[in-house]
Design an enzyme around this catalytic site. Sequence first.
Site, mmCIF file in Angstrom:
data_model
loop_
_atom_site.group_PDB
_atom_site.id
_atom_site.type_symbol
_atom_site.label_atom_id
_atom_site.label_comp_id
_atom_site.label_asym_id
_atom_site.label_seq_id
_atom_site.Cartn_x
_atom_site.Cartn_y
_atom_site.Cartn_z
ATOM 1 N N ASP A 1 -20.114 -57.797 -23.990
ATOM 2 C CA ASP A 1 -18.892 -58.502 -23.590
ATOM 3 C C ASP A 1 -17.650 -57.675 -23.943
ATOM 4 O OD1 ASP A 1 -16.965 -60.875 -23.199
ATOM 5 O OD2 ASP A 1 -18.898 -61.821 -22.839
ATOM 6 N N HIS B 1 -12.649 -63.369 -24.807
ATOM 7 C CA HIS B 1 -13.830 -63.836 -24.076
ATOM 8 C C HIS B 1 -15.120 -63.643 -24.870
ATOM 9 C CE1 HIS B 1 -16.947 -63.553 -20.839
ATOM 10 N NE2 HIS B 1 -16.175 -64.400 -20.181
ATOM 11 N N SER C 1 -19.717 -68.156 -17.772
ATOM 12 C CA SER C 1 -19.612 -67.406 -19.036
ATOM 13 C C SER C 1 -19.866 -68.319 -20.228
ATOM 14 C CB SER C 1 -18.209 -66.815 -19.196
ATOM 15 O OG SER C 1 -18.043 -65.698 -18.392
#
Length: 400
Positions: A154, A186, A344
Site C-alpha cells: 500500500d 490509505h 480498499s
Amino acid sequence: MATLQHALLFLASISPVISVPAENAPSKYIISLKSDATTDIESHLSWVTDVHRRSLSRRDTAGVERTFSIGSNFNAYTGEFDSETIAQIKENLNVAFVEVDVEQLVTTALVTQTDAPWGIASLSTPSLPNGNILGQKYVYDESAGGGTWAYVLDTGIFVNNTEFEGRAIKGYNAWPEDTFDDKYGHGSHVAGTIGSKTYGVAKKTTIVDVKVVRGTDGYSTIAKVLEGLDWIVKNITNTPGRAEKSVVSVSLAYAKSDVLNAGFEAAYAAGVLSVVGAANDNEDASTKSPASEPSVITVGAVDWQKTRAEWSNFGPLVDIFAPGVEIVSLWNKDDFPTTLSGTSMSTPHVSGLVLYLRGKESLLTPDDARDRLLALAQKGVVVNEGVGSPNFLAYHGAGA
Ligand SMILES: *[C@@H]1O[C@H](CO)[C@@H](O)[C@H](O)[C@H]1NC(C)=O
Ligand SMILES: *[C@@H]1O[C@H](CO)[C@@H](O)[C@H](O)[C@H]1NC(C)=O
C-alpha cells in the site's frame, strides 16, 4: 458377536486426530464406562487396580488417578497405564471408550469488544441491530490471529500509531526516493482494519509494511507492485512455516494487466495467498488487476444491511463480499479515526479474517484458507450482489 463388538470398540478407541510416535508410547488415558455397564464404577476400578498391580510392565505407571461422574450414567476415569493393562481395559465389556489423553491446543475462549466498528462486528454475528458505525459488539476467539503475518502492499503504514501496539513493522519500500512513511493515510487505514487494537479483525497479528505507492497522491506502477510482491514472496518463502500463517493484503486496482496477474499467480504457486480488492467501478471485476487473477481472493463491498455498495465491482471473479461502506479505522497520525468507503476497506476485513482463521486452525495452503473462508461465509444474504457474483458474505460467527 462378542468378537465383533470388541473389534468395533477397539477402532473407536483410537483417535484419528492424535498421532503419537511409537517410541513415545502414550501412558495417560481417559476411559469411560458404558451407560448400561453391568458393574458399578467402584467394582470396575478395583478390577483395574488389580490388573495394573499384576502387570509385569507396570513399573513407572501410576494406575488410576481420578474419576468423574456426570449426571446419572456417565462414569469415567483417568490414569497412567502400561500397554498390557490398557489392552485388558479395552477388552472389558463395560468399557465404552479408551482414549489417549494428551495436551492439545484448544482455543475456545471468546473475547467481546463493545466499542467496535460495524464492519468487524458483522464478522461475528449474523445481523447487526443498527447501522451505527461504532459502538457495535465484536466477539472473537482470544487467539485473535496471534502468530500470523499481514503483508500490506500500500502507501506505507504509520507503524508508530499506539493502536498497533508495536505489532506493525517496516518491510520494504519500493520508492527509495520517497521516505518510508505513509504520506497518504490509505495504508494505515487498511492496516488498522486488519490488526489494530480497536478497529482490527485480527488483534494479535503482526503487520509488515510494504510501500509500493508513492507520496500523497496514490501514484504507483505495476512494476513497483511486482517489486514489493517479489520482496514479500522471498521474505515468506525464506522463513520456514511463514506461508501458512500469512496473507498479502492488496487494496490496489490497476487496469487489467496480464503481467500483474501472472505475478500474483506465481505468488500463489509459491504458496502465498493474496486478498485483493474488486475495485470501485460498478462493473465486472475482469476489467481490473490483480482483481481478475483467479488464484487470489477477490473482495467486493457491502453496507451494514448487506447490500452491495453501488460502486463495488462484481462478477464471477469476485470470491466474497465484506464490509466496505463507512468503515472507521486509523490514519497517518495518532488519534485521528477516519471513516472511508471502498473495496480498499472490504479487502482488509477478509485479510484479517483469513489471518484470524490461520491463527486458530491449520490451513496450510492458499486453497485450504480459501475453502475455509468460503465454507464459513453467510450464503445468499447479499442484496443485489451483481451479475455472476457468488452470494457469499465474510463471517466467522464467533458471537452467533
Ligand atoms: C516512529 O518512531 C521512530 C522511533 O522513535 C522514529 O524514529 C520515527 O521518526 C517515527 N516515525 C514517525 C512517522 O513518526
Ligand atoms: C523478512 O522481513 C523482515 C522485516 O523486514 C526481516 O526482519 C526478516 O529478516 C526478513 N526475513 C527474511 C528471511 O528475509
